[in-house]
Scaffold this motif. Structure first.
Motif: not given
Length: 322
Positions: A122, A126, A211, A229, A233, A237
């Motif tokens: 995470a 990105r 990812v 975020p 996630f 993600t």
């Protein structure tokens, strides 16, 4: 249209599949020599690899299964005990204790590394981070080192005069300093920390690569919709990493079940029996206090458990992806 034509139509429709079947069989007969040649040619190329695989894998497995039904010290005459060795596996207090240790190691070897690997993915997956390349290299370093080298390094770190205790004394926490691998309470968690450090790099690399394969449009759309975020996630993600999580979980759980070299080099199962594992007991029964039949039974059970774990994780991941 005449009535005779109406009567013949069902017959024609019924005869059509038969005619197509005859045509298919005739084409198969026409191509059968070539197809047969290709089939035998493929088997000829694969035969050496199959023979080698059977010699080094299948034959030892069959021998182990056979040995597991006997009580044998490797020298004297073997005695048939049937399923006695397998019954002993689930009634022997030492083996049951080792299974409990494995469950603790699964937490350190699998669950914690996967959680930390997801966190790393995470953070690194990105966008750009200063020093991200060095961070990845440091985390992946244990995968490059052999397990024996890792064990020797950490054995030094955990020593009474090692860096860990020296750091504790330097910050005024000398009362917490101890011989970590020689403490009945802390030896197993200390081994687990080594497993976490070793497995985290593998999980991180798998998840970061996963990812990177997710289209940027999904993240951009989520940000436009106001996703933060954390929501990003769990919504994008994590669902995108189901396959990678399944692979990491399979490798790390089976690694915990088969843990031997790390335990042997650092503690040899001690102090007492606080860090024994089934693989360590297998080694002892096979070489130190020979009981080849029991050692073979332990190996077969471990192999079956690892296979079941791999199959269950794979099936669950496939069902979720379906």
């Amino acid at each position: 249209m005449s009535s005779s034509q109406l009567v013949q139509r069902p017959e024609a429709s019924a005869a059509a599949p038969a005619a197509r079947g005859r045509a298919t069989r005739s084409r198969a007969r026409a191509l059968s020599p070539r197809a047969r040649k290709r089939r035998w040619l493929g088997l000829a190329f694969a035969a050496p690899a199959l023979l080698f695989y059977g010699f080094v894998v299948l034959v030892p497995i069959l021998q182990s299964v056979n040995y597991s039904f006997y009580s044998w010290d490797g020298v004297s005459a073997a005695q048939w005990v049937g399923l006695g060795n397998y019954v002993s596996f689930f009634t022997d207090p030492a083996l049951l204790e080792s299974l409990g240790h494995v469950l603790v190691l699964v937490v350190f070897f699998a669950l914690i590394p996967i959680a930390l690997g997801l966190l790393s993915a995470a953070l690194l997956g990105r966008g750009k981070m200063t020093g991200s390349g060095v961070y990845r290299w440091l985390l992946f370093l244990p995968q490059v080192l052999t397990s024996v080298v890792v064990a020797v390094i950490w054995k030094r770190i955990y020593g009474p005069d090692g860096p860990l205790n020296s750091a504790l004394r330097a910050v005024g926490l000398g009362d917490l300093a101890k011989n970590w691998l020689g403490d009945f309470t802390w030896a197993l968690p200390a081994l687990g920390v080594i497993g976490t450090w070793t497995a985290m790099g593998l999980c991180m690399v798998l998840f970061v690569a996963g990812v990177a394969a997710v289209p940027n449009e999904l993240f951009e759309q989520a940000r436009i919709d106001g996703a933060g975020p954390i929501r990003e996630f769990f919504s994008i993600t994590l669902p995108s990493l189901k396959g990678q999580v399944a692979v990491a979980l399979t490798l790390t759980v089976t690694g915990a079940l088969r843990a031997f070299d790390l335990v042997w080099v650092t503690t040899q199962g001690g102090p007492g029996s606080s860090t024994t594992t089934p693989a360590l007991l297998l080694y002892r029964k096979a070489f130190l206090n020979p009981d080849v039949g029991m050692a073979a039974a332990i190996g077969i059970i471990l192999a079956i458990v690892c296979l079941v774990v791999a199959v269950v994780i794979t099936r669950l991941s496939e069902e979720k992806n379906a």
